[in-house]
Design an enzyme around this catalytic site. Structure first.
Site, short mmCIF file in Angstrom:
data_model
loop_
_atom_site.label_atom_id
_atom_site.label_comp_id
_atom_site.label_asym_id
_atom_site.label_seq_id
_atom_site.Cartn_x
_atom_site.Cartn_y
_atom_site.Cartn_z
N SER A 143 0.87 -1.19 0.00
CA SER A 143 0.00 0.00 0.00
C SER A 143 0.89 1.22 0.00
O SER A 143 2.04 1.15 0.46
CB SER A 143 -0.86 0.01 1.27
OG SER A 143 -1.47 1.28 1.45
N TYR A 156 -2.79 -1.32 10.42
CA TYR A 156 -2.67 -1.52 8.97
C TYR A 156 -1.36 -0.90 8.45
O TYR A 156 -0.59 -1.56 7.74
CB TYR A 156 -3.87 -0.87 8.28
CG TYR A 156 -3.90 -1.01 6.77
CD1 TYR A 156 -4.29 -2.20 6.18
CD2 TYR A 156 -3.54 0.06 5.95
CE1 TYR A 156 -4.32 -2.32 4.79
CE2 TYR A 156 -3.57 -0.06 4.57
CZ TYR A 156 -3.97 -1.25 3.99
OH TYR A 156 -4.00 -1.36 2.62
C1 BGC Z 1 -6.29 1.41 1.98
C2 BGC Z 1 -7.52 2.22 1.65
C3 BGC Z 1 -7.17 3.68 1.42
C4 BGC Z 1 -6.04 3.79 0.44
C5 BGC Z 1 -5.60 5.23 0.22
C6 BGC Z 1 -5.23 1.66 0.96
O1 BGC Z 1 -4.08 0.98 1.30
O2 BGC Z 1 -6.62 0.04 1.99
O3 BGC Z 1 -8.47 2.10 2.68
O4 BGC Z 1 -8.31 4.36 0.92
O5 BGC Z 1 -4.95 3.05 0.88
O6 BGC Z 1 -5.35 5.91 1.41
#
Ligand code: BGC
Length: 255
Positions: A143, A156
């Site tokens: 991410s 996360y």
């Molecule tokens: C997350 C999302 C978020 C996106 C941008 C992703 O890694 O799972 O919830 O909207 O990042 O911030």
């Protein structure tokens, strides 16, 4: 077809980005192990779609956050499809809640799926790739939040930061075997994981205002980047993160 004869395992591929990746790698000729956790129906549907493309496919139910199930996922792939050439660590979960309220249960759940699951799937897949000889590809769907902080998602963000250092470290240990390891770091993509935000008009507008390209990305756009990293053309690419975020990471003040 550049992946003909190869076998790919895609964790969390019954929906969202994982589903798009499974279909995209199948289009390039790979046979696919589709992995789902709770719901067999959508996983079986992706498997059927891949079989209709003329590929071999299986759907395996496994909670990758449990190490025995992660290992079983790789073993089932070898038992039914014969080998593993590509692993895509895609399975991921998140909870939107303030740091001060995060429970141990939520923390453990996020870390188990996002980081421990990716770790032990990678280990089992790499052991198999080494037995086979001839190298392999490990691609983590990380991410932008492996680097960019995200308030209200502290476990996360911690899991994705961990994924980044796992990738950077194991790429060194696996390079002698011609196994490449990379991260793909999506920004906001239209999938079930962020529906809580994208379906709320105020939060959605706030999110869009942070994205220079001013739209939410599609899972298929992420799948294209993964397909490149999985391909023979990417043989010299290892140890890095490839961001796909509509410019989100470059967003700054506008005075
Ligand atoms: C997350 C999302 C978020 C996106 C941008 C992703 O890694 O799972 O919830 O909207 O990042 O911030």
């Amino acid at each position: 077809m550049r992946l003909a004869g190869q076998v790919a395992v895609v964790t969390g591929s019954s929906s969202g980005i994982g589903r798009a990746i499974a279909l995209r790698l199948a289009k390039d000729g790979a046979d696919i192990c589709v992995n789902y956790h709770a719901h067999a129906g959508p996983g079986e549907a992706v498997k059927d779609e891949i079989q209709q493309m003329g590929r071999r496919a299986i759907a395996v139910g496994a909670d990758v956050g449990k190490t025995d199930e992660a290992r079983k996922l790789i073993a089932e792939t070898v038992a039914h499809l014969g080998r593993v050439d590509i692993l895509v660590n895609n399975a991921g979960i998140e909870f939107r809640e303030p740091f001060l309220e995060v429970t141990e249960e939520h923390y453990d759940a996020v870390m188990a799926v996002n980081l421990k699951g990716a770790f032990f799937c990678a280990q089992a897949a790499a052991q198999q790739m080494i037995r086979q000889g001839g190298g392999g590809r490990i691609i983590n769907v990380s991410s932008v939040h492996e680097d960019l902080p995200l308030p209200r998602y502290s476990p996360y963000a911690a899991s994705k930061g961990g994924m980044r250092m796992m990738m950077r470290t194991i790429c060194l240990e696996l390079a002698p075997y011609k196994i490449t390891v990379n991260d793909v770091a999506p920004g906001a993509i239209a999938t079930p994981i962020n529906v809580q935000v994208t379906s709320n008009p105020t939060l959605r507008q706030q999110l869009l205002s942070e994205i220079p390209l001013n739209r939410i990305g599609q899972p298929e756009e992420v799948a294209e980047l993964v397909a490149y990293l999985a391909s023979p053309e990417a043989s010299y690419v290892t140890g890095s993160t490839y961001v796909i975020d509509g410019g989100l990471m470059r967003h700054t003040l506008s005075l």
